[in-house]
Design a protein around this motif. Structure first.
Motif, PDB file in Angstrom:
ATOM      1  N   GLY A  40     -31.893  34.327 -16.815  1.00 11.13           N
ATOM      2  CA  GLY A  40     -33.100  34.904 -17.384  1.00 11.13           C
ATOM      3  C   GLY A  40     -33.516  34.277 -18.705  1.00 11.13           C
ATOM      4  N   VAL A  41     -33.106  33.037 -18.923  1.00 20.95           N
ATOM      5  CA  VAL A  41     -33.476  32.340 -20.151  1.00 20.95           C
ATOM      6  C   VAL A  41     -34.908  31.848 -20.011  1.00 20.95           C
ATOM      7  CG1 VAL A  41     -32.986  30.284 -21.529  1.00 20.95           C
ATOM      8  CG2 VAL A  41     -31.110  31.652 -20.631  1.00 20.95           C
ATOM      9  N   SER A  42     -35.773  32.203 -20.957  1.00 20.26           N
ATOM     10  CA  SER A  42     -37.178  31.819 -20.837  1.00 20.26           C
ATOM     11  C   SER A  42     -37.498  30.494 -21.515  1.00 20.26           C
ATOM     12  CB  SER A  42     -38.076  32.915 -21.407  1.00 20.26           C
ATOM     13  OG  SER A  42     -37.806  33.094 -22.779  1.00 20.26           O
ATOM     14  N   GLU A  43     -36.727  30.113 -22.523  1.00 13.13           N
ATOM     15  CA  GLU A  43     -36.991  28.849 -23.212  1.00 13.13           C
ATOM     16  C   GLU A  43     -35.670  28.230 -23.646  1.00 13.13           C
ATOM     17  OE1 GLU A  43     -40.428  27.947 -26.050  1.00 13.13           O
ATOM     18  OE2 GLU A  43     -38.751  28.267 -27.418  1.00 13.13           O
ATOM     19  N   ILE A  44     -35.487  26.963 -23.287  1.00 12.23           N
ATOM     20  CA  ILE A  44     -34.289  26.224 -23.672  1.00 12.23           C
ATOM     21  C   ILE A  44     -34.743  25.079 -24.573  1.00 12.23           C
ATOM     22  CG2 ILE A  44     -32.295  24.918 -22.869  1.00 12.23           C
ATOM     23  CD1 ILE A  44     -32.697  26.368 -20.142  1.00 12.23           C
ATOM     24  N   VAL A  45     -34.071  24.912 -25.707  1.00 14.46           N
ATOM     25  CA  VAL A  45     -34.446  23.894 -26.683  1.00 14.46           C
ATOM     26  C   VAL A  45     -33.315  22.894 -26.849  1.00 14.46           C
ATOM     27  CG1 VAL A  45     -35.070  23.464 -29.094  1.00 14.46           C
ATOM     28  CG2 VAL A  45     -35.960  25.478 -27.917  1.00 14.46           C
ATOM     29  N   ALA A  46     -33.667  21.621 -26.865  1.00 12.22           N
ATOM     30  CA  ALA A  46     -32.734  20.543 -27.172  1.00 12.22           C
ATOM     31  C   ALA A  46     -33.245  19.834 -28.420  1.00 12.22           C
ATOM     32  CB  ALA A  46     -32.658  19.556 -26.015  1.00 12.22           C
ATOM     33  N   TRP A  47     -32.372  19.601 -29.374  1.00  8.68           N
ATOM     34  CA  TRP A  47     -32.720  18.852 -30.585  1.00  8.68           C
ATOM     35  C   TRP A  47     -32.131  17.462 -30.451  1.00  8.68           C
ATOM     36  CZ3 TRP A  47     -36.137  20.807 -33.886  1.00  8.68           C
ATOM     37  CH2 TRP A  47     -36.339  22.186 -33.886  1.00  8.68           C
ATOM     38  N   VAL A  48     -32.992  16.444 -30.497  1.00  7.26           N
ATOM     39  CA  VAL A  48     -32.545  15.059 -30.312  1.00  7.26           C
ATOM     40  C   VAL A  48     -32.979  14.228 -31.512  1.00  7.26           C
ATOM     41  CG1 VAL A  48     -32.678  13.020 -28.824  1.00  7.26           C
ATOM     42  CG2 VAL A  48     -32.693  15.308 -27.801  1.00  7.26           C
ATOM     43  N   MET A  49     -32.019  13.529 -32.088  1.00  5.63           N
ATOM     44  CA  MET A  49     -32.308  12.686 -33.250  1.00  5.63           C
ATOM     45  C   MET A  49     -33.164  11.475 -32.833  1.00  5.63           C
ATOM     46  SD  MET A  49     -30.853  14.307 -35.610  1.00  5.63           S
ATOM     47  CE  MET A  49     -30.544  15.920 -34.942  1.00  5.63           C
ATOM     48  N   PRO A  50     -34.088  11.046 -33.696  1.00  5.22           N
ATOM     49  CA  PRO A  50     -34.922   9.882 -33.383  1.00  5.22           C
ATOM     50  C   PRO A  50     -34.102   8.619 -33.103  1.00  5.22           C
ATOM     51  CG  PRO A  50     -35.812  11.053 -35.275  1.00  5.22           C
ATOM     52  CD  PRO A  50     -34.478  11.673 -34.966  1.00  5.22           C
ATOM     53  N   SER A  51     -32.899   8.562 -33.615  1.00  4.62           N
ATOM     54  CA  SER A  51     -32.041   7.392 -33.407  1.00  4.62           C
ATOM     55  C   SER A  51     -31.386   7.384 -32.025  1.00  4.62           C
ATOM     56  CB  SER A  51     -30.944   7.360 -34.486  1.00  4.62           C
ATOM     57  OG  SER A  51     -30.151   8.536 -34.405  1.00  4.62           O
TER      58      SER A  51
END
Length: 86
Positions: A40-51
């Motif tokens: 039931g997760v509505s939004e999953i976020v991934a943080w990715v470095m520009p490098s």
């Protein structure tokens, strides 16, 4: 997957010897679909470095969309989102 108040954060680290075989993309795609559907997760976020453009490409191929550079943990990072509002 780590649940936070307003979203769920995904983090993936593939062993160096296993990289380049498509394992990360499969894990991200299937894991995200399962989390969205069965947990039931509505939004999953991934943080990715520009490098790390390779990681960004893998998340995008798995259905994540780049919502732009933001600050995360004191550094600029791409905020990639799966699900939620466009």
């Amino acid at each position: 997957f780590d649940r936070e108040a307003d979203c769920t954060i995904v983090s993936v680290n593939i062993a160096p010897k296993a990289r380049g075989r498509g394992i990360g993309g499969i894990l991200i795609q299937r894991g995200s679909a399962l989390a969205a559907d069965q947990l039931g997760v509505s939004e999953i976020v991934a943080w990715v470095m520009p490098s790390n453009p390779a990681s960004k490409r893998v998340f995008e191929k798995a259905g994540y969309r780049d919502t732009g550079l933001r600050e995360y943990a004191g550094r600029p990072a791409h905020r990639l989102v799966y699900g939620g509002s466009p």
